[in-house]
Write an enzyme that holds these catalytic residues in place. Structure first.
Site, PDB file in Angstrom:
ATOM      1  N   GLN A   1       2.504  61.060  68.420  1.00  0.00           N
ATOM      2  CA  GLN A   1       1.690  61.173  69.635  1.00  0.00           C
ATOM      3  C   GLN A   1       1.623  62.632  70.057  1.00  0.00           C
ATOM      4  O   GLN A   1       0.960  62.974  71.019  1.00  0.00           O
ATOM      5  CB  GLN A   1       2.330  60.354  70.766  1.00  0.00           C
TER       6      GLN A   1
ATOM      7  N   VAL B   1       0.892  66.693  70.018  1.00  0.00           N
ATOM      8  CA  VAL B   1      -0.269  67.521  69.662  1.00  0.00           C
ATOM      9  C   VAL B   1       0.205  68.901  69.199  1.00  0.00           C
ATOM     10  O   VAL B   1      -0.594  69.805  69.001  1.00  0.00           O
ATOM     11  CB  VAL B   1      -1.226  67.678  70.881  1.00  0.00           C
ATOM     12  N   ASP B   2       1.533  69.058  69.016  1.00  0.00           N
ATOM     13  CA  ASP B   2       2.107  70.400  68.862  1.00  0.00           C
ATOM     14  C   ASP B   2       2.140  70.960  67.445  1.00  0.00           C
ATOM     15  O   ASP B   2       2.556  72.110  67.256  1.00  0.00           O
ATOM     16  CB  ASP B   2       3.503  70.447  69.486  1.00  0.00           C
TER      17      ASP B   2
ATOM     18  N   HIS C   1      -3.010  61.577  69.082  1.00  0.00           N
ATOM     19  CA  HIS C   1      -3.523  62.168  70.317  1.00  0.00           C
ATOM     20  C   HIS C   1      -4.152  63.543  70.123  1.00  0.00           C
ATOM     21  O   HIS C   1      -4.282  64.299  71.080  1.00  0.00           O
ATOM     22  CB  HIS C   1      -2.402  62.223  71.373  1.00  0.00           C
TER      23      HIS C   1
ATOM     24  N   CYS D   1     -22.080  69.265  71.966  1.00  0.00           N
ATOM     25  CA  CYS D   1     -22.473  69.021  70.569  1.00  0.00           C
ATOM     26  C   CYS D   1     -21.231  68.676  69.748  1.00  0.00           C
ATOM     27  O   CYS D   1     -20.154  68.487  70.286  1.00  0.00           O
ATOM     28  CB  CYS D   1     -23.218  70.231  70.012  1.00  0.00           C
TER      29      CYS D   1
ATOM     30  N   CYS E   1     -23.849  76.037  71.207  1.00  0.00           N
ATOM     31  CA  CYS E   1     -24.778  75.598  72.254  1.00  0.00           C
ATOM     32  C   CYS E   1     -24.444  76.127  73.649  1.00  0.00           C
ATOM     33  O   CYS E   1     -25.182  75.888  74.595  1.00  0.00           O
ATOM     34  CB  CYS E   1     -24.866  74.073  72.281  1.00  0.00           C
TER      35      CYS E   1
ATOM     36  N   VAL F   1      17.412  59.692  73.890  1.00  0.00           N
ATOM     37  CA  VAL F   1      18.538  60.026  74.776  1.00  0.00           C
ATOM     38  C   VAL F   1      18.715  58.972  75.863  1.00  0.00           C
ATOM     39  O   VAL F   1      19.743  58.914  76.518  1.00  0.00           O
ATOM     40  CB  VAL F   1      18.391  61.429  75.415  1.00  0.00           C
TER      41      VAL F   1
ATOM     42  N   ALA G   1      17.548  63.800  69.115  1.00  0.00           N
ATOM     43  CA  ALA G   1      16.910  63.667  67.801  1.00  0.00           C
ATOM     44  C   ALA G   1      17.397  64.747  66.837  1.00  0.00           C
ATOM     45  O   ALA G   1      17.674  64.471  65.669  1.00  0.00           O
ATOM     46  CB  ALA G   1      15.393  63.744  67.960  1.00  0.00           C
TER      47      ALA G   1
HETATM   48  N1  APR Z   1      15.943  63.479  71.568  1.00  0.00           N
HETATM   49  C1  APR Z   1      15.448  62.221  71.607  1.00  0.00           C
HETATM   50  N2  APR Z   1      14.709  61.755  72.621  1.00  0.00           N
HETATM   51  C2  APR Z   1      14.470  62.576  73.651  1.00  0.00           C
HETATM   52  C3  APR Z   1      14.958  63.894  73.690  1.00  0.00           C
HETATM   53  C4  APR Z   1      15.742  64.346  72.591  1.00  0.00           C
HETATM   54  N3  APR Z   1      16.249  65.578  72.525  1.00  0.00           N
HETATM   55  N4  APR Z   1      14.543  64.476  74.847  1.00  0.00           N
HETATM   56  C5  APR Z   1      13.831  63.548  75.501  1.00  0.00           C
HETATM   57  N5  APR Z   1      13.775  62.398  74.795  1.00  0.00           N
HETATM   58  C6  APR Z   1      13.045  61.163  75.110  1.00  0.00           C
HETATM   59  C7  APR Z   1      12.981  60.779  76.568  1.00  0.00           C
HETATM   60  O1  APR Z   1      14.096  59.989  76.913  1.00  0.00           O
HETATM   61  C8  APR Z   1      11.678  59.989  76.636  1.00  0.00           C
HETATM   62  O2  APR Z   1      11.903  58.619  76.329  1.00  0.00           O
HETATM   63  O3  APR Z   1      11.709  61.407  74.739  1.00  0.00           O
HETATM   64  C9  APR Z   1      10.830  60.605  75.516  1.00  0.00           C
HETATM   65  C10 APR Z   1       9.685  61.454  76.010  1.00  0.00           C
HETATM   66  O4  APR Z   1       8.774  60.637  76.684  1.00  0.00           O
HETATM   67  P1  APR Z   1       7.366  61.144  77.216  1.00  0.00           P
HETATM   68  O5  APR Z   1       7.552  62.451  77.901  1.00  0.00           O
HETATM   69  O6  APR Z   1       6.769  60.024  77.974  1.00  0.00           O
HETATM   70  O7  APR Z   1       6.550  61.459  75.891  1.00  0.00           O
HETATM   71  P2  APR Z   1       5.708  60.454  74.980  1.00  0.00           P
HETATM   72  O8  APR Z   1       6.361  59.135  74.871  1.00  0.00           O
HETATM   73  O9  APR Z   1       5.424  61.192  73.737  1.00  0.00           O
HETATM   74  O10 APR Z   1       4.364  60.305  75.818  1.00  0.00           O
HETATM   75  C11 APR Z   1       3.307  59.597  75.248  1.00  0.00           C
HETATM   76  O11 APR Z   1       1.796  60.285  76.983  1.00  0.00           O
HETATM   77  O12 APR Z   1       1.211  62.055  78.374  1.00  0.00           O
HETATM   78  C12 APR Z   1       0.850  61.292  77.271  1.00  0.00           C
HETATM   79  O13 APR Z   1      -0.552  61.906  75.506  1.00  0.00           O
HETATM   80  C13 APR Z   1       0.717  62.162  76.052  1.00  0.00           C
HETATM   81  O14 APR Z   1       1.380  61.731  73.787  1.00  0.00           O
HETATM   82  C14 APR Z   1       1.804  61.654  75.136  1.00  0.00           C
HETATM   83  C15 APR Z   1       1.985  60.221  75.598  1.00  0.00           C
HETATM   84 ZN    ZN Z   2     -21.754  72.892  71.497  1.00  0.00          ZN
END
Ligand code: APR
Ligand code: ZN
Length: 250
Positions: A98, A100-101, A116, A127, A154, A218, A235
């Site tokens: 999910q 975009v990085d 995403h 366009c 455009c 976490v 992670a």
């Molecule tokens: N290791 C593992 N998990 C972690 C760590 C870490 N170091 N740090 C944070 N987390 C967990 C948090 O506990 C949380 O459950 O990562 C999760 C991050 O959640 P979100 O910020 O909600 O991110 P995400 O689930 O990717 O969001 C989904 O929402 O805003 C939109 O489009 C955006 O792709 C994104 C989507």
């Molecule tokens: Zn254009």
């Protein structure tokens, strides 16, 4: 628990990974929910929408340029590298993200599905012009500029090629992700709150088709209730350990 997860992976036939912002947290990329330190006084949910862009494109671009800058400073962490290595070993068949990085790609993951979009791509609001700023070597200049970017074809405003709240996901990416989920016998879910749909269906699809769910986070998430193995922790610390155990088992 760790060894149990490693065993499941080592014996898998078709394992996939599903990742969210948490996997990049240790690289210094801010997550969305539990956002630590708001961006100015806005929440991402208020800026990452088509309505926000229509009302105030300069503000939305300021936010995205800020995020781009943060991401440009970031490097993949051991979690990204471990996933890429698990793919090279033939264990993980694809990473569905999910995020975009671009950090999975930088770490060497080949079969990557970006649900995403990608923050380094821009697209025209009128366009079908699209551009990859990184590949075009224009990203630094772009990030430093304060002007509203315009389409070279455009003249309409350009926008980030990412999926905003209320928008549909790219059809090809979503189809590919759902197909992978139907085939998978294991999904490794890493660092996602599991509350944003349709992306969050992925682990549920795997589970419904008889596959197993291994989660690394976490804290508990929307996926934890269906996780066969829940590994609580960072992670960047847990993935290298899993990789090491999987190597020993093969
Ligand atoms: N290791 C593992 N998990 C972690 C760590 C870490 N170091 N740090 C944070 N987390 C967990 C948090 O506990 C949380 O459950 O990562 C999760 C991050 O959640 P979100 O910020 O909600 O991110 P995400 O689930 O990717 O969001 C989904 O929402 O805003 C939109 O489009 C955006 O792709 C994104 C989507
Ligand atoms: Zn254009």
């Amino acid at each position: 628990m760790l060894s149990h997860a490693a065993k499941i992976l080592a014996r898998s036939r078709f394992a996939i990974a599903f990742t969210g912002a948490g996997i990049s947290a240790e690289s210094g990329v801010p997550t969305f929910r539990g956002f630590n330190g708001l961006w100015k006084r806005y929440r991402p949910e208020e800026l990452a929408t088509p309505e926000a862009f229509q009302m105030n494109p300069n503000l939305v671009w300021e936010f995205y340029r800020w995020r781009m800058k943060k991401i440009l400073e970031a490097k993949p962490n051991p979690a990204h590298y471990s996933l890429a290595e698990l793919e090279r070993l033939g264990i993980i068949k694809a990473v569905i993200t999910q995020n975009v990085d671009d950090l999975h790609r930088e770490a060497g993951t080949r079969n990557l599905v970006e649900l995403h979009g990608n923050i380094f791509r821009v697209k025209c609001t009128s366009c079908d012009y699209r551009e990859n700023l990184k590949e075009g070597g224009r990203v630094n200049e772009f990030v430093e500029s304060r002007e509203l970017p315009k389409c070279p074809r455009c003249g309409s405003p350009l926008r980030p090629d990412v999926v905003w709240f209320g928008e549909t996901l790219p059809k090809d990416a979503l189809e590919k992700a759902f197909n992978l989920a139907e085939r998978a016998d294991v999904v490794l879910v890493i660092g996602t709150s599991g509350v944003v749909y349709p992306a969050a269906y992925i682990p549920y699809i795997v589970k419904e088709h008889g596959g197993r769910v291994i989660e690394v986070n976490v804290e508990r998430s929307g996926i934890t209730p269906i996780a066969d193995v829940f590994l609580r922790g960072k992670a960047g610390e847990i993935l290298p350990k899993i990789l090491e155990l999987v190597r020993e088992l093969r």
